[in-house]
Design an enzyme around this catalytic site. Structure first.
Site, PDB file in Angstrom:
ATOM      1  N   LYS A 176       3.378 -20.014  40.160  1.00  0.00           N
ATOM      2  CA  LYS A 176       2.478 -20.313  40.463  1.00  0.00           C
ATOM      3  C   LYS A 176       1.800 -20.901  41.589  1.00  0.00           C
ATOM      4  O   LYS A 176       1.003 -19.592  41.656  1.00  0.00           O
ATOM      5  CB  LYS A 176       3.052 -21.786  39.551  1.00  0.00           C
ATOM      6  CG  LYS A 176       3.190 -21.717  38.294  1.00  0.00           C
ATOM      7  CD  LYS A 176       2.811 -23.405  37.793  1.00  0.00           C
ATOM      8  CE  LYS A 176       3.529 -22.709  36.299  1.00  0.00           C
ATOM      9  NZ  LYS A 176       4.591 -23.022  35.903  1.00  0.00           N
ATOM     10  N   PHE A 215      12.139 -25.881  30.718  1.00  0.00           N
ATOM     11  CA  PHE A 215      11.805 -24.634  30.769  1.00  0.00           C
ATOM     12  C   PHE A 215      11.244 -23.368  31.382  1.00  0.00           C
ATOM     13  O   PHE A 215      11.002 -23.662  32.962  1.00  0.00           O
ATOM     14  CB  PHE A 215      10.151 -25.435  30.484  1.00  0.00           C
ATOM     15  CG  PHE A 215       8.551 -25.115  29.512  1.00  0.00           C
ATOM     16  CD1 PHE A 215       8.693 -24.319  28.865  1.00  0.00           C
ATOM     17  CD2 PHE A 215       8.028 -23.822  31.140  1.00  0.00           C
ATOM     18  CE1 PHE A 215       7.500 -23.376  28.472  1.00  0.00           C
ATOM     19  CE2 PHE A 215       7.036 -22.974  31.109  1.00  0.00           C
ATOM     20  CZ  PHE A 215       7.176 -23.158  29.516  1.00  0.00           C
ATOM     21  N   ASP A 262      14.764 -22.668  39.738  1.00  0.00           N
ATOM     22  CA  ASP A 262      13.190 -22.316  39.372  1.00  0.00           C
ATOM     23  C   ASP A 262      12.480 -23.606  39.687  1.00  0.00           C
ATOM     24  O   ASP A 262      12.572 -24.479  39.266  1.00  0.00           O
ATOM     25  CB  ASP A 262      13.817 -22.465  37.730  1.00  0.00           C
ATOM     26  CG  ASP A 262      12.471 -22.045  37.384  1.00  0.00           C
ATOM     27  OD1 ASP A 262      11.233 -22.306  37.966  1.00  0.00           O
ATOM     28  OD2 ASP A 262      11.687 -21.895  35.516  1.00  0.00           O
TER      29      ASP A 262
HETATM   30  C1  LIG Z   1       5.243 -22.529  34.162  1.00  0.00           C
HETATM   31  C2  LIG Z   1       7.199 -22.686  34.452  1.00  0.00           C
HETATM   32  C3  LIG Z   1       7.231 -20.867  34.439  1.00  0.00           C
HETATM   33  C4  LIG Z   1       6.772 -19.306  33.817  1.00  0.00           C
HETATM   34  O1  LIG Z   1       5.562 -19.072  34.565  1.00  0.00           O
HETATM   35  P1  LIG Z   1       4.856 -18.505  33.467  1.00  0.00           P
HETATM   36  O2  LIG Z   1       4.118 -17.647  34.521  1.00  0.00           O
HETATM   37  O3  LIG Z   1       4.093 -19.209  32.736  1.00  0.00           O
HETATM   38  O4  LIG Z   1       5.796 -17.220  33.075  1.00  0.00           O
HETATM   39  C5  LIG Z   1       9.094 -21.183  34.731  1.00  0.00           C
HETATM   40  N1  LIG Z   1       9.582 -21.567  34.663  1.00  0.00           N
HETATM   41  C6  LIG Z   1       9.083 -22.914  35.422  1.00  0.00           C
HETATM   42  C7  LIG Z   1       9.685 -24.435  36.025  1.00  0.00           C
HETATM   43  C8  LIG Z   1       7.601 -23.286  35.245  1.00  0.00           C
HETATM   44  O5  LIG Z   1       7.193 -24.295  35.029  1.00  0.00           O
END
Ligand SMILES: *Cc1c(COP(=O)(O)O)cnc(C)c1O
Length: 426
Positions: free
Chosen positions: A274, A146, A233
């Site tokens: 986040k 994700f 990520d």
């Molecule tokens: C939430 C998330 C994203 C995307 O972030 P948004 O602010 O919702 O665009 C990307 N990678 C990971 C691992 C996430 O948990």
């Protein structure tokens, strides 16, 4: 609950249903206020927040230091665009680059934008530094990843709900199994045009899948051997969530020595979002060292809001809070306690199969089929009992409270969870 009170929630839900696109399926609870580890609904009922906005609110709801930084900056200067310099962006870039031990930072707003930015940097690097022929660079990604919701990112998702009927898809991605080193090795050996490997240190959305010990270090070593960028990520796993400042903690400068077994990996490109703002504001970032970041030149990338003064002020305050309140250390200690207590319960449970995770990013797996609604029903009962969580996929429930929780609060939450699970034991 009285009739008028009930109608307050229902009114809010009806409004969203009627006037909002139906791109979410929320748990029926309407929140109005938050403070620290708690949120309150429109009827005044208090809950422990065990989702923390998918780990955006690591520092707790409405943290006074973060709110104050935002307020002060909002009164002073909110947005200039990058057409002009502002007097706080550079301070933030220096602070965050040193904090995570990279040469440079590129500011964006959402996690998906930061992932897109990392992919663009990686492709440029492939052509301009590594020397891959034009338009032939591939980036390796993992199954069940994700990384966000843009057209390019969903192109390499394998979740049909996120992907179906949004084609044509972006080319240039190769999907391999997560936590499978030989798949990575084979792919890198068989393809000279690989530019990067994009990976989540723990797959959060997929259901908090923690890879085998040594996976990230060995994946990084394979990338180094093949001159491929290792792109982490850490939008969900970063900023103290897993008991270190970063789940790939080679860059994290963290003083917590109490977490052996945490991989010491230095990503070539680090993606944050986040909790970089403590949930106060959309702030994301890509960090890399100069030989990689230099491929970004004036005009080649940008964002109207990226690096705006409010974002810079908020992010600096949010990172200070993580250090001042030793949130990585707290997440580490409470995570150990949480899994220990849950494992005690699971020994005699038939409804709950297992608990897994690191720090305060955990999940339990419910003993029922993936398409059953048992996990959803458990979350409804958890809500009734004063704790908010949501299934990730099917029968998996993620537990990710704010990291400002105390031990006493955590133990109270374990009681709520185990008492609720008892209602579902056969
Ligand atoms: C939430 C998330 C994203 C995307 O972030 P948004 O602010 O919702 O665009 C990307 N990678 C990971 C691992 C996430 O948990």
């Amino acid at each position: 609950m009285s009739v008028t009170q009930q109608s307050l929630s229902q009114q809010a839900i009806d409004l969203e249903n009627e006037y909002g696109a139906h791109n979410y399926h929320p748990l029926p609870v309407v929140l109005q206020r938050g403070e620290g580890v708690h949120v309150w609904d429109v009827e005044g009922k208090k809950y422990y927040d065990f989702l923390s906005a998918y780990s955006a609110v690591n520092q707790g709801h409405c943290h006074p230091k973060i709110v104050n930084a935002m307020h002060e900056q909002a009164k002073t200067l909110s947005l200039t665009s990058r057409a002009f310099y502002n007097d706080i962006l550079g301070k933030y870039e220096k602070y965050a680059s040193e904090y995570f031990n990279f040469d440079k930072l590129l500011p964006m707003n959402t996690g998906a934008e930061a992932v897109e930015t990392a992919l663009k940097i990686c492709r440029r690097w492939a052509y301009e530094v590594k020397g891959i022929p034009e338009n032939e660079a591939d980036i390796v990604v993992c199954e069940n990843n994700f990384h966000g919701r843009t057209t390019t990112i969903i192109s390499f998702s394998n979740d049909p709900v996120a992907r179906d009927n949004f084609g044509p898809y972006t080319k240039g991605f190769i999907k391999i199994e997560y936590d499978n080193l030989s798949a990575l090795e084979k792919t890198l050996e068989n393809n000279k045009n690989i530019a990067g490997f994009l990976v989540e240190p723990i797959q959060g959305e997929a259901g908090v899948y923690v890879p085998s010990e040594g996976y990230l270090e060995k994946a990084k070593a394979l990338c180094e051997k093949h001159n491929v960028l290792f792109i982490a990520d850490e939008v969900q796993t970063g900023i103290a969530r897993t008991g270190r400042l970063l789940a790939t903690c080679g860059n994290c400068n963290c003083e917590n020595k109490d977490c052996s077994g945490t991989p010491e990996v230095k990503p070539d490109i680090l993606i944050l979002g986040k909790a970089l703002s403590g949930g106060a504001y959309p702030v994301s970032a890509v960090l890399a060292n100069d030989p990689i970041m230099k491929v970004i030149t004036p005009g080649s990338h940008g964002s109207t809001f990226g690096g705006n003064p409010i974002a810079a002020a908020v992010a600096m305050a949010a990172l200070e809070v993580v250090r001042e309140e030793r949130l990585a250390e707290n997440a580490f200690a409470l995570g150990e306690l949480f899994r220990e207590k849950m494992n005690d319960y699971i020994e005699t449970s038939t409804i709950c199969k297992l608990v897994r995770g690191k720090g305060l990013l955990n999940a339990i797996v419910i003993n029922d089929s993936e398409d059953s609604d048992t996990a959803w029903n458990i979350c409804l009962r958890l809500r009734d009992n004063g704790l908010l969580a949501k299934p990730t996929h099917g029968n998996i429930i993620r537990f990710a409270p704010p990291l400002v929780m105390t031990e006493a609060q955590l133990l109270a939450c374990v009681s709520i969870i185990t008492e609720t699970l008892k209602e579902f034991e056969k």
